[in-house]
Design a protein around this motif. Sequence first.
Motif: not given
Length: 532
Positions: A292-301, A367-370, A376-379, A421-430
Amino acid sequence: MKRLFLAVIALSLPIIAQEKPTFTQAKIKQATVYFTGAALTHTASANIPKGTSELVIKNVANALSEETIRVLAPSSVTVLSAQFTNQYMEEYDTERYAPALRRVQDSLTLLDNQLKKCRNERYSKEKTISFLDDNNALQGHLDGIALSDIPKVMDYYTSKRIELLNSIDEIKTKEETLSAAITKLNAKLDTNLSNGKIILQLMSPVAQKADFQVSYISTQATWYPSYELRGEKLAEPIHLLYKGQIAQNTGVDWKGIKLSLSSGNPNKSNQFPVLKTWFVQTGRPRDFSNARMVLRSNAAPLADLSRKKIAKDEEVNMEESTMAHYTALSENQLNISFDIDTPYDILSNGKVHSISLQELQLKAAYKYYTAPRVDKEVYLVAAIEDYSKYNLLPGEANIVFEGLYVGKTYIDPNQTTETLNITMGNDKKISVKREKVVDKSQTKFISANKEQIFTYDIILRNNKKEPVNLVLKDQYPVSIEKSIEVELLESSHASVAEETHILTWEVSLKPNETKTFRISYKLKYPKDMIVN
């Protein structure tokens, strides 16, 4: 007479040697907890006789490293030896008859007798129900009963059976209560009898009252760091609450102690390393296809949560109070430690206690990252510069963004990059979609070779009301064999890492804007080869 005198002396020697030891109770004063283990410090006082004697210090940890025992005593007292035991020994049998333990044992005897009576009563009533339910047992009695009396018999049977069942239920509840009380008293008895003991051999020129300080390392304690990240707006810093999760099962309750948390390792070898010859040889490459990518997380949207919004401090006119106000951070060459200035209680039950250690404001660039090839999520990612000054340790973090609990991420400061880099969750609006372009993908056979062309379109859409900056990543394979050729055909002006073949796009998306990026590459290899 001479023989009788020598015999009396001989008989008196073992009596002197077997003189009963002096007992005292240790009081814990300080604990320094490591990731594995804890350094505990106790104080104790005792009246010791003149000459050599044995002092038993009770109420220490039930498991410790004997070689780490350190004893501080008055200058007039010589400590000849120090030993540890957690076994119940015959010479300490007087402990079993101490008033406090005797009361526990008497209570256990009383409860055991009550439990036996309950079980006997329940057994008798269950047998009575079995008798009533036995049709053969009642059959002989029904033959002589008039037809008009049968309803009375049935009513008696029904009411009696209900009465017995209700009584059995009450007895079972009483049995459960008694069993729980017995278990609790047994645990108390076991704790008192199985606590560790440190046995000191002492020598004193005079009889005196002496104060001792005993320290050692026990393995029955641990702590680990965790975090809470709060973000309100992308233009504001991240509020970080630094926490310590502590648990101990040393057999000694820590009450009113001075507590410190250290990142050191008391069990680590202190021998410096010696380099030996380092050989390189052929071997199979590591497979990173499932990584998995380093910036992945199990965060909710971020934008797709229906959870209740967390109340802000200013709305309820309350200020959060934590132990962070009473914690001092100290740093040395080898580790960091958090010293808590207020007395603290941690019971010996293995349960985790959460302590707030520090509150920090982290300046972050968002920044957003994908990377849609693997996810297939944007974080939303927060980049923290100069993060080493915050003395962070690896640990899990809960994320609260714009008042919503988002999920969890992981903070790993053991990096060599300039930013954390700290993942703050994924955004369903992107939204992001990666799809194969069938009419641009093909397979050809040319002479003894096989050529395959792979083409993908990556479609990004910003459904938010504000513009966003986004990092898009994709990749094409790297060949490790000369017979396999890889060629990049199209990259939509991405920057390409030559060694890893990772493509990066810096994308700006306006509100409701859609952009498409294409990646196309070709593989060429012998047609009789199977390529994975």
